[in-house]
Motif scaffolding. Structure first.
Motif, PDB file in Angstrom:
ATOM      1  N   GLN A  52      69.162  42.863  31.326  1.00 32.01           N
ATOM      2  CA  GLN A  52      68.126  43.810  31.721  1.00 32.01           C
ATOM      3  C   GLN A  52      67.473  44.476  30.515  1.00 32.01           C
ATOM      4  OE1 GLN A  52      70.024  46.506  34.449  1.00 32.01           O
ATOM      5  NE2 GLN A  52      70.511  44.882  35.927  1.00 32.01           N
ATOM      6  N   SER A  53      68.213  44.570  29.417  1.00 31.79           N
ATOM      7  CA  SER A  53      67.687  45.278  28.247  1.00 31.79           C
ATOM      8  C   SER A  53      67.049  44.357  27.213  1.00 31.79           C
ATOM      9  CB  SER A  53      68.819  46.079  27.576  1.00 31.79           C
ATOM     10  OG  SER A  53      69.842  45.211  27.123  1.00 31.79           O
ATOM     11  N   VAL A  54      67.306  43.037  27.314  1.00 29.62           N
ATOM     12  CA  VAL A  54      66.760  42.077  26.347  1.00 29.62           C
ATOM     13  C   VAL A  54      65.942  41.017  27.068  1.00 29.62           C
ATOM     14  CG1 VAL A  54      67.335  40.340  24.602  1.00 29.62           C
ATOM     15  CG2 VAL A  54      68.716  42.416  24.786  1.00 29.62           C
ATOM     16  N   LEU A 111      70.122  33.383  23.475  1.00 30.05           N
ATOM     17  CA  LEU A 111      68.949  33.760  24.262  1.00 30.05           C
ATOM     18  C   LEU A 111      68.915  35.257  24.546  1.00 30.05           C
ATOM     19  CD1 LEU A 111      69.019  30.745  26.731  1.00 30.05           C
ATOM     20  CD2 LEU A 111      67.256  31.177  25.009  1.00 30.05           C
ATOM     21  N   LEU A 112      70.088  35.892  24.531  1.00 30.00           N
ATOM     22  CA  LEU A 112      70.173  37.344  24.736  1.00 30.00           C
ATOM     23  C   LEU A 112      70.387  38.102  23.428  1.00 30.00           C
ATOM     24  CD1 LEU A 112      72.343  37.532  27.987  1.00 30.00           C
ATOM     25  CD2 LEU A 112      69.866  37.820  27.760  1.00 30.00           C
ATOM     26  N   ASN A 113      70.297  37.381  22.321  1.00 28.60           N
ATOM     27  CA  ASN A 113      70.464  37.988  20.998  1.00 28.60           C
ATOM     28  C   ASN A 113      71.827  38.663  20.867  1.00 28.60           C
ATOM     29  OD1 ASN A 113      69.323  38.279  18.466  1.00 28.60           O
ATOM     30  ND2 ASN A 113      68.641  40.363  18.880  1.00 28.60           N
ATOM     31  N   ASN A 114      72.845  37.966  21.385  1.00 32.91           N
ATOM     32  CA  ASN A 114      74.185  38.538  21.419  1.00 32.91           C
ATOM     33  C   ASN A 114      75.194  37.539  20.851  1.00 32.91           C
ATOM     34  OD1 ASN A 114      76.037  40.565  22.050  1.00 32.91           O
ATOM     35  ND2 ASN A 114      76.504  39.654  24.038  1.00 32.91           N
ATOM     36  N   TYR A 115      74.765  36.819  19.815  1.00 32.72           N
ATOM     37  CA  TYR A 115      75.548  35.702  19.304  1.00 32.72           C
ATOM     38  C   TYR A 115      76.519  36.088  18.183  1.00 32.72           C
ATOM     39  CZ  TYR A 115      71.891  35.929  15.757  1.00 32.72           C
ATOM     40  OH  TYR A 115      71.022  36.364  14.786  1.00 32.72           O
ATOM     41  N   THR A 132      64.222  41.291  22.214  1.00 34.69           N
ATOM     42  CA  THR A 132      63.861  39.902  22.474  1.00 34.69           C
ATOM     43  C   THR A 132      64.937  38.963  21.943  1.00 34.69           C
ATOM     44  OG1 THR A 132      61.517  40.463  22.262  1.00 34.69           O
ATOM     45  CG2 THR A 132      62.093  38.124  22.159  1.00 34.69           C
ATOM     46  N   GLY A 133      65.296  37.981  22.748  1.00 38.30           N
ATOM     47  CA  GLY A 133      66.312  37.020  22.355  1.00 38.30           C
ATOM     48  C   GLY A 133      65.782  35.973  21.389  1.00 38.30           C
ATOM     49  N   CYS A 134      66.668  35.092  20.953  1.00 42.26           N
ATOM     50  CA  CYS A 134      66.299  34.048  19.991  1.00 42.26           C
ATOM     51  C   CYS A 134      65.488  32.939  20.654  1.00 42.26           C
ATOM     52  CB  CYS A 134      67.555  33.449  19.371  1.00 42.26           C
ATOM     53  SG  CYS A 134      68.540  34.625  18.430  1.00 42.26           S
ATOM     54  N   SER A 135      64.764  32.201  19.836  1.00 40.09           N
ATOM     55  CA  SER A 135      64.011  31.030  20.290  1.00 40.09           C
ATOM     56  C   SER A 135      64.811  29.778  19.967  1.00 40.09           C
ATOM     57  CB  SER A 135      62.646  30.967  19.606  1.00 40.09           C
ATOM     58  OG  SER A 135      61.860  32.090  19.943  1.00 40.09           O
ATOM     59  N   LYS A 353      67.438  21.559  17.560  1.00 39.95           N
ATOM     60  CA  LYS A 353      66.862  21.319  16.227  1.00 39.95           C
ATOM     61  C   LYS A 353      67.005  22.556  15.351  1.00 39.95           C
ATOM     62  CE  LYS A 353      62.930  19.228  13.899  1.00 39.95           C
ATOM     63  NZ  LYS A 353      63.782  18.181  13.295  1.00 39.95           N
ATOM     64  N   LYS A 354      66.687  23.714  15.924  1.00 41.92           N
ATOM     65  CA  LYS A 354      66.876  24.969  15.175  1.00 41.92           C
ATOM     66  C   LYS A 354      66.851  26.153  16.130  1.00 41.92           C
ATOM     67  CE  LYS A 354      62.008  25.787  13.983  1.00 41.92           C
ATOM     68  NZ  LYS A 354      61.047  26.135  12.905  1.00 41.92           N
ATOM     69  N   ILE A 355      67.396  27.273  15.656  1.00 41.59           N
ATOM     70  CA  ILE A 355      67.371  28.522  16.406  1.00 41.59           C
ATOM     71  C   ILE A 355      66.739  29.585  15.515  1.00 41.59           C
ATOM     72  CG2 ILE A 355      68.734  30.279  17.596  1.00 41.59           C
ATOM     73  CD1 ILE A 355      70.902  28.173  18.002  1.00 41.59           C
ATOM     74  N   GLU A 356      65.742  30.286  16.056  1.00 44.68           N
ATOM     75  CA  GLU A 356      65.054  31.339  15.304  1.00 44.68           C
ATOM     76  C   GLU A 356      65.344  32.697  15.920  1.00 44.68           C
ATOM     77  OE1 GLU A 356      60.902  30.640  14.957  1.00 44.68           O
ATOM     78  OE2 GLU A 356      61.117  29.116  13.381  1.00 44.68           O
ATOM     79  N   SER A 357      65.545  33.692  15.069  1.00 48.08           N
ATOM     80  CA  SER A 357      65.757  35.058  15.536  1.00 48.08           C
ATOM     81  C   SER A 357      64.436  35.658  16.008  1.00 48.08           C
ATOM     82  CB  SER A 357      66.343  35.905  14.406  1.00 48.08           C
ATOM     83  OG  SER A 357      65.446  35.941  13.314  1.00 48.08           O
ATOM     84  N   PHE A 358      64.502  36.872  16.551  1.00 51.12           N
ATOM     85  CA  PHE A 358      63.309  37.534  17.088  1.00 51.12           C
ATOM     86  C   PHE A 358      62.209  37.682  16.039  1.00 51.12           C
ATOM     87  CE2 PHE A 358      65.484  40.853  14.932  1.00 51.12           C
ATOM     88  CZ  PHE A 358      64.540  41.792  14.566  1.00 51.12           C
ATOM     89  N   ASP A 359      62.602  37.765  14.739  1.00 48.98           N
ATOM     90  CA  ASP A 359      61.610  37.919  13.671  1.00 48.98           C
ATOM     91  C   ASP A 359      61.320  36.584  12.974  1.00 48.98           C
ATOM     92  OD1 ASP A 359      64.119  37.719  12.606  1.00 48.98           O
ATOM     93  OD2 ASP A 359      63.962  39.435  11.275  1.00 48.98           O
ATOM     94  N   GLU A 360      61.570  35.479  13.692  1.00 48.73           N
ATOM     95  CA  GLU A 360      61.219  34.118  13.277  1.00 48.73           C
ATOM     96  C   GLU A 360      61.963  33.633  12.030  1.00 48.73           C
ATOM     97  OE1 GLU A 360      56.992  33.785  13.007  1.00 48.73           O
ATOM     98  OE2 GLU A 360      56.687  34.087  15.155  1.00 48.73           O
ATOM     99  N   LYS A 361      63.147  34.152  11.822  1.00 46.66           N
ATOM    100  CA  LYS A 361      63.998  33.658  10.748  1.00 46.66           C
ATOM    101  C   LYS A 361      64.953  32.603  11.318  1.00 46.66           C
ATOM    102  CE  LYS A 361      63.962  37.891   7.960  1.00 46.66           C
ATOM    103  NZ  LYS A 361      64.779  39.034   7.459  1.00 46.66           N
ATOM    104  N   THR A 362      65.090  31.478  10.611  1.00 44.66           N
ATOM    105  CA  THR A 362      65.982  30.413  11.063  1.00 44.66           C
ATOM    106  C   THR A 362      67.427  30.833  10.851  1.00 44.66           C
ATOM    107  OG1 THR A 362      64.343  28.705  10.547  1.00 44.66           O
ATOM    108  CG2 THR A 362      66.631  27.992  10.778  1.00 44.66           C
TER     109      THR A 362
END
Length: 470
Positions: A52-54, A111-115, A132-135, A353-362
């Motif tokens: 609910q928060s992310v 996806l929930l930025n809780n990794y 915002t969670g990761c891409s 292939k890759k995972i990016e954080s909310f600020d687009e850092k790999t």
């Protein structure tokens, strides 16, 4: 204070200290051994609070095309799937009341930025306002995924295309599929469907591999040079009272392994399995990941070859041609053919292939990882040449392309009176960049007739799309 009082005080202190130690051990056990289990539990209310928060992160294909994202709906968020059916067994679904599947489940923490570990995550969220969670970027190419899906839509089965050198999965389709965007409305109907559309056949379907397993049997024969490779072909072979037949009516006389492989002659392989023995064949199969867990971004069932318990001669003969005690997932047979394409090396397959954080850092990136050297480069090259002949002059002609040399092997396995049609292969044969597996359940035809043309079109699309997928 007398001695008795001192002893009582010491006893009390020991009890208190023991309780503290027990508490520390108890908390440490859950922190280090059970934390992940409880973190992912559907009964953990904190997960719902996190959701609910992310804003749940998005999925993209390898070229940056968005595949799944969350859209705000008042106080709630709705999951939007750009290609619902196309990625139903890869991305899966995410519902508060129905739960999650596939990568929506496996990648939930990202996806929930809780990794990150609990303390690190809590500290980071305290100092940073992250909502915002990761891409998640997949190795899948949507153009090739569409083509694979189109080719498989009238069948029941699975098809996968991967890079045999890097392990990147370019397309993966399991049929029948389902629509995750309407899953809630159709949940009861889908669960009653006897075709099991929620089931990922590409990774979890266990099938007799039929003659595609002959790549492994041929490898094992070549590893044991003491076995005579010549054979007098009459069209039938009796093993312990049971008669095995070939798909051709002719008697070929004296032949060797190359012709037997090219024409997929059962009689040759069942005969030679008697010289090879269950132990030798079984050990070779295990080099190709049978009876072993395959590491992957999604769960894969273990392919089976029970060769250690007592086996009759007929069971061994049947196993040598991919029936008997042998069961394989499509993914395992794809990795086996990829090993032949890759000089004998099996690399770890991957979807991320890759995972990016909310600020687009790999924060995580795909890296090729070798799992095992299944067979020597010399034997792998010899098997490759035999697979080229299968497509040029053998049972796999329907997989051939005009300007590209394709290596492959067909297979037709009977189960309860019905056929499963197989094809495994790769191209270009001299410098493989794509490997494929196709399995069709309950087809009236054969691997050469039904599965090979599908594999050919997947390979052709992949090669024409190389500038995108490489």
């Amino acid at each position: 204070m007398n001695d008795i009082q001192k002893k009582r005080l010491i006893t009390v202190l020991i009890i208190i200290m023991s309780m503290f130690v027990a508490l520390i051990v108890y908390l440490s056990y859950f922190q280090f051994f059970k934390a992940d289990e409880y973190k992912k539990s559907s009964k953990n209310r904190r997960n719902n609070i996190e959701q609910q928060s992310v804003k749940r992160g998005s999925f993209y294909d390898r070229n940056g095309e968005i595949l799944a994202y969350s859209e705000e709906m008042g106080s709630n968020a709705k999951r939007i799937y750009s290609y619902p059916r196309l990625y139903s067994h890869i991305i899966g679904y995410s519902y508060k009341d129905l739960g999650k599947s596939a990568l929506e489940l496996r990648m939930n923490d990202y996806l929930l930025n809780n990794y990150e570990p609990g303390i690190v995550s809590a500290a980071r969220k305290y100092f940073q306002d992250i909502d915002t969670g990761c891409s998640i970027y997949l190795t899948i190419d949507t153009v090739l995924q569409k083509k694979t899906h189109q080719l498989m839509k009238d069948h029941k089965g699975a098809a996968i295309c991967m890079n045999p050198t890097t392990g990147e999965i370019y397309s993966m389709v399991s049929m029948p599929d389902f629509d995750p965007s309407t899953l809630k409305e159709n949940w009861e109907e889908i669960n009653k469907d006897s075709t099991s559309p929620l089931y990922n056949r590409a990774l979890n379907g266990l099938y007799p591999p039929g003659s595609v397993f002959k790549t492994i049997t041929a490898t094992s024969l070549m590893e044991h040079q003491e076995i005579d490779k010549n054979y007098e072909h009459t069209g039938k072979q009796v093993i312990d009272g049971y008669t095995f037949h070939d798909p051709i009516d002719k008697q070929l006389g004296n032949i060797g392994l190359n012709d037997a492989f090219r024409l997929s002659l059962n009689t040759y392989f069942v005969s030679k399995s008697m010289d090879l023995g269950a132990n030798n064949l079984g050990k070779t199969a295990e080099e190709f990941m049978f009876n072993q867990k395959i590491p992957f971004d999604l769960g894969i069932k273990v392919s089976k070859f029970d060769y250690t318990t007592k086996m009759t001669k007929t069971e061994l003969a049947s196993s040598a041609i991919g029936q008997g005690r042998v069961l394989s997932t499509p993914m395992n047979m794809l990795m086996s053919t990829s090993a032949i394409a890759n000089g004998g090396k099996i690399v770890k397959p991957g979807l991320i292939k890759k995972i990016e954080s909310f600020d687009e850092k790999t924060i995580k990136e795909f890296k090729t990882e070798e799992l095992t050297q299944a067979v020597s480069p010399i034997i792998a090259e010899q098997i490759k040449e035999m697979m080229v002949e299968v497509v040029k002059n053998g049972t796999g002609k329907n997989a051939g392309l005009k300007n590209v040399q394709v290596a492959g092997k067909t297979g037709t396995a009977q189960t309860a009176g019905e056929n499963n049609a197989w094809f495994i292969g790769f191209a270009p044969a001299d410098n493989p960049v794509v490997a494929v597996v196709v399995v069709l359940e309950k087809e009236e035809g054969s691997g050469g007739k039904d599965a090979a043309p599908i594999a050919r079109d997947i390979i052709s699309t992949a090669l024409n799309n190389l500038s995108t997928i490489q």
